[in-house]
Enzyme design. Structure first.
Site, short mmCIF file in Angstrom:
data_model
loop_
_atom_site.label_atom_id
_atom_site.label_comp_id
_atom_site.label_asym_id
_atom_site.label_seq_id
_atom_site.Cartn_x
_atom_site.Cartn_y
_atom_site.Cartn_z
N LYS A 152 0.89 -1.17 0.00
CA LYS A 152 0.00 0.00 0.00
C LYS A 152 0.92 1.21 0.00
CE LYS A 152 -2.16 3.03 1.76
NZ LYS A 152 -1.89 4.42 1.34
N GLU A 170 9.05 1.06 11.26
CA GLU A 170 10.07 2.13 11.20
C GLU A 170 9.30 3.44 11.27
OE1 GLU A 170 12.62 1.33 7.80
OE2 GLU A 170 13.06 -0.68 8.58
N CYS A 226 13.29 10.61 7.79
CA CYS A 226 13.07 10.23 9.20
C CYS A 226 14.34 10.34 10.01
CB CYS A 226 12.53 8.81 9.25
SG CYS A 226 13.64 7.65 8.45
N GLU A 257 8.46 15.85 16.19
CA GLU A 257 9.01 15.70 14.84
C GLU A 257 8.33 16.71 13.91
OE1 GLU A 257 7.78 12.32 12.36
OE2 GLU A 257 9.88 11.99 11.88
P1 NAD Z 1 1.84 8.18 7.52
O1 NAD Z 1 1.91 7.34 8.75
O2 NAD Z 1 0.88 9.29 7.47
O3 NAD Z 1 1.47 7.26 6.26
C1 NAD Z 1 2.23 6.12 5.93
C2 NAD Z 1 1.33 5.11 5.23
O4 NAD Z 1 0.36 4.63 6.15
C3 NAD Z 1 0.56 5.69 4.05
O5 NAD Z 1 0.58 4.73 3.02
C4 NAD Z 1 -0.83 5.87 4.61
O6 NAD Z 1 -1.85 5.82 3.65
C5 NAD Z 1 -0.93 4.66 5.54
N1 NAD Z 1 -1.92 4.77 6.60
C6 NAD Z 1 -2.32 5.91 7.25
N2 NAD Z 1 -3.23 5.60 8.20
C7 NAD Z 1 -3.40 4.25 8.15
C8 NAD Z 1 -4.21 3.32 8.88
N3 NAD Z 1 -5.03 3.71 9.86
N4 NAD Z 1 -4.12 2.01 8.57
C9 NAD Z 1 -3.29 1.58 7.59
N5 NAD Z 1 -2.51 2.41 6.85
C10 NAD Z 1 -2.56 3.71 7.14
O7 NAD Z 1 3.31 8.65 7.25
P2 NAD Z 1 3.83 9.64 6.09
O8 NAD Z 1 3.28 10.99 6.38
O9 NAD Z 1 3.56 9.00 4.78
O10 NAD Z 1 5.41 9.63 6.32
C11 NAD Z 1 6.09 10.50 7.19
C12 NAD Z 1 6.38 9.80 8.50
O11 NAD Z 1 7.06 8.59 8.25
C13 NAD Z 1 7.29 10.61 9.41
O12 NAD Z 1 6.84 10.48 10.73
C14 NAD Z 1 8.63 9.90 9.26
O13 NAD Z 1 9.51 10.04 10.34
C15 NAD Z 1 8.21 8.49 9.09
N6 NAD Z 1 9.25 7.71 8.40
C16 NAD Z 1 10.01 6.85 9.14
C17 NAD Z 1 11.03 6.14 8.53
C18 NAD Z 1 11.93 5.20 9.31
O14 NAD Z 1 12.71 4.48 8.69
N7 NAD Z 1 11.86 5.18 10.62
C19 NAD Z 1 11.27 6.30 7.16
C20 NAD Z 1 10.48 7.21 6.45
C21 NAD Z 1 9.46 7.91 7.08
O1 6OD Z 2 18.12 3.57 3.98
C1 6OD Z 2 17.16 2.90 4.38
O2 6OD Z 2 17.11 1.67 4.23
C2 6OD Z 2 16.05 3.56 5.07
N1 6OD Z 2 15.09 2.76 5.56
C3 6OD Z 2 16.01 4.91 5.13
C4 6OD Z 2 14.99 5.64 5.76
C5 6OD Z 2 14.85 6.95 5.50
C6 6OD Z 2 13.85 7.70 6.16
O3 6OD Z 2 13.31 8.68 5.71
#
Ligand code: NAD
Ligand code: 6OD
Length: 488
Positions: free
Chosen positions: A180, A256, A290, A392
């Site tokens: 998704k 993550e 992130c 964040e």
């Molecule tokens: P988000 O949580 O809003 O959305 C991520 C995904 O989850 C999307 O596909 C969304 O449609 C889906 N989603 C939302 N609500 C849902 C539910 N109730 N059930 C199932 N799926 C659902 O995140 P975002 O805004 O797309 O991304 C930004 C966030 O992601 C930031 O907090 C960032 O730190 C985090 N992030 C973390 C990492 C990591 O490796 N730790 C990497 C990239 C982004």
């Molecule tokens: O490098 C990766 O494998 C990874 N998961 C990076 C995450 C980036 C976050 O925005």
């Protein structure tokens, strides 16, 4: 230009409109409509999961590990051959500079498949013998079997990179997936469906369902009873919702999540390199990483000088057309996300922060005026309890504050609900290793940032995640480990 149509990919076929809802996919650089995305219905998600379940028992399930690995290498090669298509799709969906996507996003999309083809082929087999109760030897050895159907729920900041970071290990272990993608960045996941078909990945092994989270594809997928495990990258709050969905049927999760990462800069660092690294850690991908540094602690004797140097570099970042190679900073992903980030800019100003540069919107001209641009921003002057130092933001900004001792800075860096990543810049490696050991973070970069070895464990401590992926650590999540016990 006519907007394209982006479709879900189920059992090897793209799904047509057929009475389904569609939503607009917007280019964040100029607000234009790039495509119409057909939203998967609950029925579509069910068909995708059923197809993934069936595929486990089909030709895919009968492939040997080397055969699977060869197929994944072909996926990598085909992404490289179709590099320009992936690049154009990713740049349009995210608005990020083409220089970034061509060096990071798309190459990593291919590299993830190669890395996990290699990991699975060289995965250690475990076994041991022991003396049994009757005095004879007993051999114990372990078998890894696929977990089953894996739901892969993805964010928008590195769409192909982060999606394939999960899909590649899941497939390498013999699972099937239903992806998704984020509603903001649907294109490369669908394009990958075509690549899967081209290289001969059997139908139903890789499926994509488009839509939103709650009451849409995300929720339908994560609450589907035939999904065996869920891997998710995104916000902490979404993680909580997915965890509730996973509780039904006690399905395992790998998460993550968000970060509020600290960067610690000592006066004995290599100044020029430290400025470069810090600028990248704060502003790359317009801060929508992130792992990016939002709290910078600088040793007091050179706090003013270091902050001024980073601020000058931030001021010089050049927003512009993503395809222009001189563009060095892109827009935020959406109007909604810009509102959130600007909300923090206002909170910082109201709390009395000093903005050394930035603090507002970029006023862009021409077509770009309708994009979601904000200024790169460097603040000082607030204490560690301020909202911009605790929550964040996920934008091109960071707060800098001085520190006086190692113990003080470690305590301040650790005073956070999050624990994703940290960065330590110093030429004193004894100190660097000591501090890395004390920081509460899944990854600690010393004199570097976002330097990745795909075999290393990756994930977050505290609220930043559950579990570790990368190299053999991914195998722990994507397989069941079975012990076989044989008395001789
Ligand atoms: P988000 O949580 O809003 O959305 C991520 C995904 O989850 C999307 O596909 C969304 O449609 C889906 N989603 C939302 N609500 C849902 C539910 N109730 N059930 C199932 N799926 C659902 O995140 P975002 O805004 O797309 O991304 C930004 C966030 O992601 C930031 O907090 C960032 O730190 C985090 N992030 C973390 C990492 C990591 O490796 N730790 C990497 C990239 C982004
Ligand atoms: O490098 C990766 O494998 C990874 N998961 C990076 C995450 C980036 C976050 O925005």
């Amino acid at each position: 230009m006519k907007a394209m149509q982006i479709s879900s990919f189920i059992a090897g076929e793209y799904v047509g409109v057929g009475g389904r809802n569609a939503f607009e996919n917007i280019n964040p650089a100029d607000g234009s409509v790039i495509s119409h995305v057909i939203e998967a219905s609950a029925d579509d998600v069910d068909r995708a999961v059923q197809a993934a379940k069936r595929a486990l028992k089909g030709p895919w399930g009968r492939l040997s590990v080397p055969e699977r690995a060869r197929l994944l290498e072909k996926v990598a090669a085909r992404i490289e051959e179709r590099f320009d298509e992936f690049l154009a799709a990713e740049v349009a969906d995210t608005g990020k500079p083409v220089t970034l996507a061509s060096h990071l996003d798309i190459p990593r999309g291919a590299a993830n498949f190669r890395a996990f083809a290699s990991v699975i082929e060289s995965a250690p087999t475990k076994g041991f013998t022991m003396r049994g109760p009757t005095g004879g030897d007993v051999i114990n050895y372990s078998l890894r079997t696929p977990k089953g159907v894996i739901a892969v729920v993805c964010p928008w900041n590195f769409p192909l990179l982060l999606m394939t970071w999960k899909v590649a290990p899941a497939l390498s272990c013999g699972n099937t997936v239903v992806v998704k993608p984020s509603e903001e960045t649907p294109s490369t996941a669908s394009l990958l469906g075509d690549v899967m078909r081209e290289v001969g990945i059997p139908d139903g092994v890789y499926n994509v369902v488009h839509g939103f989270g709650p009451n849409s594809a995300g929720e339908y997928l994560t609450s589907h009873p035939l999904v065996d495990a869920i891997t998710f990258t995104g916000e902490c709050k979404t993680g909580e919702a997915i965890m509730r969905a996973a509780a039904a049927g006690t399905r395992p999760v790998s998460f993550e999540l968000g970060g509020k990462n600290a960067g610690i800069v000592f006066a004995d660092c290599n100044m020029e390199k430290a400025v470069d690294t810090t600028v990248r850690a704060i502003f790359m991908n317009a801060g929508q990483v992130c792992l990016h540094t939002e709290r910078v602690y600088v040793e007091r004797p050179f706090f003013e000088e270091f902050t001024a140097k980073v601020s000058a570099r931030a001021k010089a970042l050049k927003p512009g057309q993503p395809h222009d190679k001189s563009t060095t900073i892109g827009p935020l992903i959406s109007a909604e996300h810009r509102k959130k980030v600007l909300g923090y800019y206002q909170k910082a100003a109201a709390a009395g922060a000093r903005a050394h540069t930035g603090g507002g919107e970029f006023r862009m001209e021409g077509a770009l005026a309708k994009g979601f641009w904000v200024e790169p921003t460097v603040w000082t002057g607030l204490d560690d309890g301020a909202a911009i130092n605790r929550e964040e933001i996920f934008g091109p900004c960071a707060h800098f504050s001085p520190f006086d001792s190692d113990d003080e800075v470690v305590a301040r860096a650790n005073d956070s609900d999050f624990g994703l990543a940290a960065m330590v810049l110093t030429e004193n490696l004894t100190r660097a290793h000591r501090i890395a050991g004390q920081l509460e973070a899944g990854t600690c970069w010393i004199n570097s940032w976002f330097l990745r070895d795909l075999r290393a464990p990756f994930g977050g401590a505290k609220r930043s995640g559950i579990g570790r992926e990368g190299g053999v650590h991914s195998l722990e999540f994507y397989t069941e480990l079975k012990n076989v016990c044989v008395p001789i």
